[in-house]
Enzyme design. Structure first.
Site, mmCIF file in Angstrom:
data_model
loop_
_atom_site.group_PDB
_atom_site.id
_atom_site.type_symbol
_atom_site.label_atom_id
_atom_site.label_comp_id
_atom_site.label_asym_id
_atom_site.label_seq_id
_atom_site.Cartn_x
_atom_site.Cartn_y
_atom_site.Cartn_z
ATOM 1 N N CYS A 10 6.497 7.194 27.576
ATOM 2 C CA CYS A 10 5.585 7.598 26.519
ATOM 3 C C CYS A 10 4.966 8.959 26.812
ATOM 4 O O CYS A 10 4.930 9.409 27.948
ATOM 5 C CB CYS A 10 4.441 6.597 26.382
ATOM 6 S SG CYS A 10 4.979 4.944 25.946
ATOM 7 N N GLY A 38 9.283 9.753 24.267
ATOM 8 C CA GLY A 38 9.288 8.479 23.546
ATOM 9 C C GLY A 38 9.745 8.699 22.122
ATOM 10 O O GLY A 38 9.155 9.508 21.406
ATOM 11 N N GLY A 116 2.756 4.414 30.723
ATOM 12 C CA GLY A 116 2.894 3.757 32.024
ATOM 13 C C GLY A 116 2.733 2.264 31.902
ATOM 14 O O GLY A 116 2.791 1.705 30.806
#
Ligand code: AMP
Ligand code: SF4
Length: 477
Positions: A10, A38, A116
């Site tokens: 991300c 992402g 994460g």
């Protein structure tokens, strides 16, 4: 360059300005610079201190933010916002899992975007459920926001610091309560996060520096591992950046950011990704030389390392593969014949390889399917030998910190020897860069857990329990 499904982690973005700005348009630009992190969903929220408008959906930045959505985000007097590009590492790819996520809480309206993984999210979620929390999504982000909201007696900054102390894993997060923007990094600094300054004295937080440049912000510094930063929202020091070193830093940023993930023009924790990739290629040429006529990168992931390999070996570099930049995502019938043709849609071997002994350079092998298909493409185009060189070690372990390196059973190097992989992909020779080589090419302490199984920020408890059971079983047998 996996063709079937782009799978990245991300990207996060935050902006605070002392005065109204076209926040939605600036975030839109910044998100384009984070698209590679992402590609499954994108979102942003914008606020003027009162209203908070969120727009998010599945799709690429350019698809999600059409004119109607951008118009809804252009609220009067907007001065802050956060943004996100998503690959679903946890929580399935459902629309309501897109970020930013917002909740009405004891701290007012909060919006959060994160990159994460929290390895203890399940345990914390269970504890929160027992205390009456309600969850709308299946992703980790909501766990953090609920954790923050639980500390009703603490300020937002203090509550966020408490949450940082409880959450384990690798993560970078941005949060807003419509007044300020906070940004934080786990104590290992596994995921990147940088701070930039706008010409009007405002602040930008972003996963990677190229997003700052695109938004007109100057790079200031990286957020330190274990650090929480936020903008003073009011009073005489309004607009000043505050910092709290909540956790003692134990820097081990993700080596994969330099190997593959981060953009080639990014500088993370003071180390440029492209120069590190070139050094990996140089090391690879020293560790695994090949008798060949031309060094060919797998575009785009192998370019930096191929430049280094060519430089150190003295073998000439050439683009022996052409990538069609418009191929994007395709939904072609998944029969074997169609899959083989699909490789040709994205990549074609050029005449530069005909009659040549080729060194094919890529950054990594995950499942092993890409390399096999490319070796075949090169042979079909007349390459006489194909020597595959990979600028990272074999991936044998899963990543618990937000990068999709596939489940262990799907990792070809977890179940095959190097010789077996060579045979599988049909190469004349195959070699990987050593762990030491990666470490020295990056030049700082890094996480290498997917290569060596040593997890600097810990492993999820469920995994440890499973392993303990497996070992027990083995000793009984
Ligand atoms: P595979 O066919 O699974 O071996 O894929 C290897 C290719 O995927 C290499 O070209 C890598 O650059 C790329 N790659 C490595 N890790 C990832 C990831 N997490 N997401 C997407 N692509 C990746
Ligand atoms: Fe990066 Fe691998 Fe560590 Fe995950 S396990 S953070 S991909 S180096």
């Amino acid at each position: 360059m996996r063709e079937d499904k782009p799978r990245e982690e991300c990207g996060v973005l935050g902006l605070w300005s002392p005065e109204p700005l076209p926040v939605a348009d600036l975030l839109h630009l910044g998100l384009f610079a984070l698209q590679h992190r992402g590609q499954e969903a994108a979102g942003m929220c914008v606020s003027n201190g009162q209203e908070l408008v969120i727009e998010k959906d599945l799709g690429l930045v350019a698809q999600v933010f059409d004119e109607a959505r951008m118009e809804r985000l252009r609220i009067p007097a907007a001065n802050l916002g956060i943004g996100h590009t998503r690959y679903s590492t946890t929580g399935s790819n459902l629309r309501f899992n897109a970020q930013p996520l917002s909740v009405r809480s004891s701290k007012g309206i909060l919006a959060i975007a994160h990159n994460g993984n929290f390895i203890n999210a399940l345990q914390i979620r269970q504890q929160l459920l027992e205390h009456g929390a309600v969850f709308q999504t299946t992703n980790d982000t909501e766990v953090m926001i609920n954790l923050i909201a639980r500390y009703t007696q603490l300020s937002l900054v203090e509550a966020t610091a408490r949450a940082m102390q409880e959450l384990l894993g690798g993560f970078s997060v941005v949060i807003t309560d419509r007044r300020t923007v906070l940004a934080l990094r786990d104590r290992n600094g596994v995921r990147p996060l940088v701070i930039g300054r706008l010409p009007n004295g405002g602040w930008v937080f972003a996963s990677e520096p190229p997003a700052l440049a695109l938004m007109g912000a100057a790079f200031v510094r990286d957020v330190r591992p274990g650090e929480l930063v936020w903008v003073e929202p009011a009073g005489p020091s309004r607009g000043e950046l505050r910092s709290w070193q909540v956790l003692e830093p134990r820097p081990t940023p993700c080596a994969f950011e330099w190997i593959y993930f981060a953009r080639a023009d990014a500088v993370l924790d003071g180390i440029g990704t492209h120069p590190a990739r070139v050094r990996m290629g140089e090391r690879l040429a020293q560790e695994a030389p090949a008798q060949a006529d031309v060094v060919v990168p797998v575009p785009d992931s192998g370019i930096g390392a191929a430049i280094g390999y060519a430089r150190a070996s003295g073998i000439s570099f050439d683009f022996g593969l052409h990538k069609n930049p418009y191929a994007g995502r395709t939904f072609i019938q998944p029969t074997q014949a169609m899959r083989d043709l699909k490789v040709r849609l994205k990549l074609a071997a050029t005449p530069a390889v005909a009659g040549k002994r080729v060194v094919l350079v890529d950054d990594s092998i995950v499942r092993g399917t890409t390399s096999g298909r490319i070796v075949q493409l090169l042979r079909d185009a007349g390459a006489t030998e194909v020597h595959v060189r990979i600028s990272s070690p074999p991936i044998r372990f899963p990543c618990y910190y937000g990068i999709d390196t596939a489940a262990r059973k799907e990792l070809v190097a977890a179940t095959h020897t190097i010789e077996q992989i060579r045979a599988l992909i049909g190469a004349d020779s195959l070699a990987f860069l050593s762990e030491q080589g990666v470490r020295e090419a990056i030049g700082g302490p890094v996480c290498l857990a997917c290569f060596n199984g040593q997890y600097p920020a810990g492993k999820p408890e469920e995994e440890m329990r499973k392993e303990a059971l497996e070992t027990e079983g083995a000793s009984i047998r």
